[in-house]
Write an enzyme that holds these catalytic residues in place. Structure first.
Site, PDB file in Angstrom:
ATOM      1  N   LYS A   1       0.873  -1.127  -0.015  1.00 18.45           N
ATOM      2  CA  LYS A   1      -0.008   0.065   0.042  1.00 18.45           C
ATOM      3  C   LYS A   1       0.697   1.178  -0.157  1.00 18.45           C
ATOM      4  O   LYS A   1       0.558   2.033  -0.717  1.00 18.45           O
ATOM      5  CB  LYS A   1      -0.886  -0.131   1.340  1.00 18.45           C
ATOM      6  CG  LYS A   1      -1.725   1.356   1.460  1.00 18.45           C
ATOM      7  CD  LYS A   1      -2.961   1.343   0.345  1.00 18.45           C
ATOM      8  CE  LYS A   1      -3.605   2.676   0.690  1.00 18.45           C
ATOM      9  NZ  LYS A   1      -4.403   3.128  -0.498  1.00 18.45           N
TER      10      LYS A   1
ATOM     11  N   LYS B   1       0.935  11.793   5.048  1.00 18.46           N
ATOM     12  CA  LYS B   1       1.268  10.778   6.228  1.00 18.46           C
ATOM     13  C   LYS B   1       1.945   9.602   5.492  1.00 18.46           C
ATOM     14  O   LYS B   1       2.688   8.965   5.960  1.00 18.46           O
ATOM     15  CB  LYS B   1      -0.181  10.490   6.891  1.00 18.46           C
ATOM     16  CG  LYS B   1      -0.291   9.134   7.722  1.00 18.46           C
ATOM     17  CD  LYS B   1      -1.409   8.624   7.928  1.00 18.46           C
ATOM     18  CE  LYS B   1      -2.232   7.668   6.865  1.00 18.46           C
ATOM     19  NZ  LYS B   1      -3.109   6.968   6.860  1.00 18.46           N
TER      20      LYS B   1
HETATM   21  P1  NAD Z   1     -11.667   9.842   7.760  1.00 17.98           P
HETATM   22  O1  NAD Z   1     -10.940  11.049   8.387  1.00 17.98           O
HETATM   23  O2  NAD Z   1     -12.642  10.486   6.798  1.00 17.98           O
HETATM   24  O3  NAD Z   1     -12.208   8.741   8.577  1.00 17.98           O
HETATM   25  C1  NAD Z   1     -11.545   8.520   9.820  1.00 17.98           C
HETATM   26  C2  NAD Z   1     -12.672   8.129  10.845  1.00 17.98           C
HETATM   27  O4  NAD Z   1     -12.070   7.473  11.855  1.00 17.98           O
HETATM   28  C3  NAD Z   1     -13.588   9.248  11.123  1.00 17.98           C
HETATM   29  O5  NAD Z   1     -14.846   8.991  11.243  1.00 17.98           O
HETATM   30  C4  NAD Z   1     -13.086   9.530  12.745  1.00 17.98           C
HETATM   31  O6  NAD Z   1     -14.029  10.100  13.274  1.00 17.98           O
HETATM   32  C5  NAD Z   1     -12.920   7.988  13.187  1.00 17.98           C
HETATM   33  N1  NAD Z   1     -11.840   8.016  14.323  1.00 17.98           N
HETATM   34  C6  NAD Z   1     -10.836   8.706  14.488  1.00 17.98           C
HETATM   35  N2  NAD Z   1      -9.941   8.273  15.765  1.00 17.98           N
HETATM   36  C7  NAD Z   1     -10.942   7.574  16.076  1.00 17.98           C
HETATM   37  C8  NAD Z   1     -10.751   6.681  17.259  1.00 17.98           C
HETATM   38  N3  NAD Z   1      -9.813   6.740  18.266  1.00 17.98           N
HETATM   39  N4  NAD Z   1     -11.811   5.563  17.542  1.00 17.98           N
HETATM   40  C9  NAD Z   1     -12.806   5.492  16.477  1.00 17.98           C
HETATM   41  N5  NAD Z   1     -12.986   6.275  15.697  1.00 17.98           N
HETATM   42  C10 NAD Z   1     -12.098   7.418  15.137  1.00 17.98           C
HETATM   43  O7  NAD Z   1     -10.400   9.107   6.886  1.00 17.98           O
HETATM   44  P2  NAD Z   1     -10.551   8.165   5.655  1.00 17.98           P
HETATM   45  O8  NAD Z   1     -10.358   9.174   4.275  1.00 17.98           O
HETATM   46  O9  NAD Z   1     -12.000   7.289   5.648  1.00 17.98           O
HETATM   47  O10 NAD Z   1      -9.213   7.139   5.732  1.00 17.98           O
HETATM   48  C11 NAD Z   1      -9.315   6.099   6.760  1.00 17.98           C
HETATM   49  C12 NAD Z   1      -8.123   5.263   6.368  1.00 17.98           C
HETATM   50  O11 NAD Z   1      -8.285   4.827   5.054  1.00 17.98           O
HETATM   51  C13 NAD Z   1      -6.812   5.842   6.479  1.00 17.98           C
HETATM   52  O12 NAD Z   1      -5.758   5.209   6.984  1.00 17.98           O
HETATM   53  C14 NAD Z   1      -6.503   6.482   5.073  1.00 17.98           C
HETATM   54  O13 NAD Z   1      -5.012   6.566   4.631  1.00 17.98           O
HETATM   55  C15 NAD Z   1      -7.149   5.081   4.151  1.00 17.98           C
HETATM   56  N6  NAD Z   1      -7.613   5.159   3.210  1.00 17.98           N
HETATM   57  C16 NAD Z   1      -8.397   6.349   2.567  1.00 17.98           C
HETATM   58  C17 NAD Z   1      -8.833   6.582   1.282  1.00 17.98           C
HETATM   59  C18 NAD Z   1      -9.655   7.724   0.561  1.00 17.98           C
HETATM   60  O14 NAD Z   1      -9.666   7.845  -0.593  1.00 17.98           O
HETATM   61  N7  NAD Z   1     -10.360   8.470   1.897  1.00 17.98           N
HETATM   62  C19 NAD Z   1      -8.537   5.400   0.135  1.00 17.98           C
HETATM   63  C20 NAD Z   1      -7.709   4.568   0.481  1.00 17.98           C
HETATM   64  C21 NAD Z   1      -7.021   4.303   1.972  1.00 17.98           C
END
Ligand code: NAD
Length: 305
Positions: free
Chosen positions: A174, A242
């Site tokens: 990844k 990140k």
């Molecule tokens: P986001 O910030 O939209 O969502 C993260 C969620 O986690 C939020 O709802 C937040 O409230 C929650 N959260 C934070 N701390 C928490 C805790 N301690 N306990 C419970 N909930 C908690 O992020 P995202 O874009 O959905 O990304 C999530 C993961 O997926 C990341 O690691 C990111 O790198 C990865 N990712 C994102 C994408 C994208 O296109 N957005 C694509 C592939 C991978």
């Protein structure tokens, strides 16, 4: 006792909310948790059971899926007080779809193993559209029998599921993928600012390059955002930053020079300094605009000759 498979989901953000909704559609018995109550309420309205902490998710779930921002939240959620591992029974499985560093993924696998709980790192690619459509690519690392035992859950959220090796391997794949995404995106931003100054019809450029060797996923999918200034996430600048940082750490561990990666990391650092951290990563074009004191959308396209 319910015959439905009991699945938990922690982290209901841009990606997690959509993956969780797909699990509900596929008829899993879903328990959800997020620090944001409103995110939990949206899933509860669709039929999920709310939990008050990660431990409670673990107590109800056979397989618990995570989609959290970084390794800090993942570690706290799994290993902390009232954490997921306290709640899971032996035989339970943790599926972490977050992008984190490979060493934290391995640490979680080891800690889980002490409790006879399985853990797989299963970072995803395909963005919010892929999460919504259930067409994500999933790069899965872990013990093969654990991976096989949660394949039904992986299939409910993704389409292209690759078993790439032992614990932590999914995260290595990844980080390499996201290094390529970041570098390609920066290249698109740079080319677009130059194209604007050169008076090129930007929409025509898009059509031409899409069928030429300069095309890439970043060009095809993100150039329209840059042209139309649509920067709502999507994949946030700070998450891209990140992941580039994690890839740089990996390069340094292996004593490998990665100049393109280092440059792109610096560009995303600048994007954060400019206050763009919560915009889609395509907003990197704004850093190139700032460097040349120019703006892509200011230039009227010329008619093709
Ligand atoms: P986001 O910030 O939209 O969502 C993260 C969620 O986690 C939020 O709802 C937040 O409230 C929650 N959260 C934070 N701390 C928490 C805790 N301690 N306990 C419970 N909930 C908690 O992020 P995202 O874009 O959905 O990304 C999530 C993961 O997926 C990341 O690691 C990111 O790198 C990865 N990712 C994102 C994408 C994208 O296109 N957005 C694509 C592939 C991978």
């Amino acid at each position: 006792m319910s015959e439905k498979r009991r699945v938990g989901f922690i982290g209901l953000g841009a990606m997690g909310s959509r993956m969780a909704a797909n699990l509900l559609k596929k008829n899993f018995d879903l328990t959800v948790y997020d620090v944001r109550k409103e995110a939990v309420e949206i899933l509860a309205a669709k039929g999920a059971r709310p939990a008050k902490n990660p431990r409670e998710v673990g107590m109800r779930a056979e397989v618990a899926v995570l989609s959290l921002p970084s390794q800090i939240e993942v570690s706290n959620t799994v290993l902390g007080e009232n954490g997921l591992l306290e709640g899971l029974n032996s035989g339970g499985i943790i599926v972490d779809t977050s992008t984190i560093d490979p060493s934290t993924a391995r640490r979680i696998w080891l800690k889980a193993k002490e409790k006879k709980v399985g853990a797989v790192d299963a970072p995803v690619s395909g963005g919010t559209v892929g999460a919504e459509m259930g067409t994500l690519t999933i790069m899965v690392g872990g013990e093969k029998e654990t991976v096989d035992a949660c394949m039904d859950v992986l299939r409910a959220i993704g389409k292209n599921i690759y078993y790439v090796g032992g614990p932590g391997s999914g995260q290595i794949f990844k980080l390499l993928n996201n290094m390529l995404v970041g570098i390609n995106l920066a290249a698109v931003g740079e080319a677009l600012v130059l194209a604007s100054k050169a008076g090129v019809d930007l929409k025509l450029l898009y059509e031409v390059v899409k069928t030429s060797a300069g095309n890439s996923w970043a060009f095809e999918n993100k150039l329209p955002n840059m042209l139309e200034e649509r920067f709502e996430p999507g994949f946030r600048v700070w998450l891209q930053h990140k992941d580039l940082g994690l890839a740089l750490n990996m390069a340094s561990e292996h004593l490998i020079a990665t100049p393109l990666l280092a440059f792109t990391y610096a560009m995303f650092e600048s994007a954060k300094a400019l206050g763009l951290e919560n915009m889609d990563h395509s907003a990197i074009v704004k850093v190139f605009e700032a460097m040349s004191n120019t703006k892509v959308s200011r230039y009227k396209p010329l008619k093709p000759q």
